[in-house]
Design a protein around this motif. Structure first.
Motif, short mmCIF file in Angstrom:
data_model
loop_
_atom_site.label_atom_id
_atom_site.label_comp_id
_atom_site.label_asym_id
_atom_site.label_seq_id
_atom_site.Cartn_x
_atom_site.Cartn_y
_atom_site.Cartn_z
N GLU A 1 50.53 32.84 37.98
CA GLU A 1 50.16 33.49 39.24
C GLU A 1 50.45 34.98 39.26
N HIS A 2 50.86 35.54 38.16
CA HIS A 2 51.18 36.96 38.09
C HIS A 2 49.94 37.75 37.63
N PRO A 3 49.96 39.06 37.80
CA PRO A 3 48.85 39.86 37.27
C PRO A 3 48.69 39.64 35.77
N ALA A 4 47.46 39.63 35.31
CA ALA A 4 47.17 39.41 33.89
C ALA A 4 47.32 40.72 33.14
N ASN A 5 48.49 40.92 32.53
CA ASN A 5 48.75 42.17 31.80
C ASN A 5 48.70 41.98 30.29
N SER A 6 49.05 40.79 29.81
CA SER A 6 49.05 40.56 28.36
C SER A 6 47.64 40.16 27.90
N ALA A 7 47.38 40.30 26.62
CA ALA A 7 46.07 39.92 26.08
C ALA A 7 45.78 38.43 26.31
N PRO A 8 46.74 37.52 26.05
CA PRO A 8 46.45 36.09 26.31
C PRO A 8 46.15 35.79 27.79
N ASP A 9 46.88 36.45 28.70
CA ASP A 9 46.63 36.24 30.13
C ASP A 9 45.25 36.76 30.52
N LYS A 10 44.88 37.92 30.00
CA LYS A 10 43.55 38.48 30.29
C LYS A 10 42.46 37.56 29.76
N GLN A 11 42.66 37.01 28.57
CA GLN A 11 41.68 36.08 28.00
C GLN A 11 41.55 34.82 28.85
N ALA A 12 42.68 34.32 29.35
CA ALA A 12 42.65 33.12 30.19
C ALA A 12 41.87 33.38 31.48
N VAL A 13 42.08 34.56 32.08
CA VAL A 13 41.38 34.91 33.32
C VAL A 13 39.89 35.07 33.05
N GLN A 14 39.55 35.75 31.97
CA GLN A 14 38.13 35.92 31.64
C GLN A 14 37.45 34.58 31.39
N LYS A 15 38.13 33.68 30.68
CA LYS A 15 37.57 32.35 30.42
C LYS A 15 37.34 31.61 31.73
N GLY B 1 36.84 32.93 34.68
CA GLY B 1 35.71 33.57 35.37
C GLY B 1 34.38 33.10 34.83
N VAL B 2 34.27 33.01 33.51
CA VAL B 2 33.03 32.54 32.89
C VAL B 2 32.75 31.09 33.30
N GLN B 3 33.79 30.26 33.26
CA GLN B 3 33.61 28.85 33.63
C GLN B 3 33.16 28.72 35.09
N LEU B 4 33.80 29.44 36.00
CA LEU B 4 33.45 29.34 37.41
C LEU B 4 32.06 29.93 37.70
N ARG B 5 31.67 30.93 36.94
CA ARG B 5 30.33 31.52 37.13
C ARG B 5 29.23 30.57 36.68
N SER B 6 29.59 29.57 35.90
CA SER B 6 28.64 28.51 35.53
C SER B 6 28.72 27.43 36.61
N ALA B 7 28.48 27.85 37.84
CA ALA B 7 28.68 26.99 39.00
C ALA B 7 27.90 25.68 38.92
N ALA B 8 26.71 25.70 38.35
CA ALA B 8 25.92 24.48 38.25
C ALA B 8 26.57 23.45 37.32
N ASP B 9 27.45 23.89 36.42
CA ASP B 9 28.19 22.98 35.55
C ASP B 9 29.47 22.47 36.22
N ILE B 10 29.97 23.23 37.17
CA ILE B 10 31.20 22.86 37.89
C ILE B 10 30.86 22.01 39.12
N PHE B 11 29.79 22.38 39.83
CA PHE B 11 29.35 21.66 41.03
C PHE B 11 27.98 21.05 40.70
N VAL B 12 28.00 19.82 40.21
CA VAL B 12 26.79 19.17 39.71
C VAL B 12 26.12 18.42 40.86
N THR B 13 24.96 18.93 41.26
CA THR B 13 24.24 18.37 42.40
C THR B 13 23.25 17.30 41.95
#
Length: 188
Positions: A61-75, A77-89
């Motif tokens: 829950e802290h700001p993403a300052n390290s490279a691994p934390d930034k990668q986790a946040v980016q991943k 974001g990409v997953q959530l932006r694939s909303a049709a794969d997360i919310f399957v209608t």
């Protein structure tokens, strides 16, 4: 004389819209493992609002300052932006994602795939040791009358979720549900 009364579904959708427009800092109790999902169908537009502790999505829950934390946040974001794969209608409804907005006071918006914060607008870590993510997802459905349900795949993508409380409003009804890893369907 023309009636000015709103239908129950219309009034509920307006209330839902006002709720979703509340400031990002206006959250209920912050409980790890628990998320909240609000769903509204208005005409051809299916709107979903996710409110979750950040730890459910990236494991911290802290700001993403390290490279691994930034990668986790980016991943994430990409997953959530694939909303049709997360919310399957329901396939017959032919729903397509038209927009996704992700916001967290603890994270740089560019890591989430959003526009950069205004100059001097570095992310602030809000609520002491707790940070949340708000996600707004808008889908357009070619045949909303055929939308029977949504399978929520957040548990598969993000094992930090243990429960998601759902409120749904459609022109036909209002409902509430509790989703768990073995019960992921919202019936509409």
């Amino acid at each position: 004389m023309k009636s000015t009364r709103l239908s129950t579904a219309t009034a509920a959708f307006i209330a839902f819209s006002v709720f979703c427009a509340a400031p990002a800092g206006a959250h209920e109790a912050h409980v790890h493992g628990l998320g909240r999902l609000d769903v509204a169908l208005d005409g051809n537009t299916l709107s979903l609002h996710l409110d979750s502790p950040l730890i459910n999505l990236v494991g911290f829950e802290h700001p993403a300052n390290s490279a691994p934390d930034k990668q986790a946040v980016q991943k994430m974001g990409v997953q959530l932006r694939s909303a049709a794969d997360i919310f399957v209608t329901t396939p017959a409804a032919q729903c397509k994602t038209v927009s996704v907005k992700l916001v967290s006071a603890a994270l740089d918006p560019t890591l989430l795939g959003e526009a950069a914060a205004p100059a001097g607008g570095k992310p602030a870590h809000a609520n002491g040791d707790h940070a949340d993510l708000d996600g707004d997802f808008v889908l357009q459905c070619a045949h909303p009358e055929k939308l029977q349900g949504i399978d929520v795949r957040l548990f598969d993508a993000f094992p930090g979720f243990h429960q998601i409380d759902v409120q749904a409003v459609t022109p036909k009804r209002q409902s509430a549900a509790t989703l768990k890893p073995d019960a992921i369907r919202i019936s509409l």
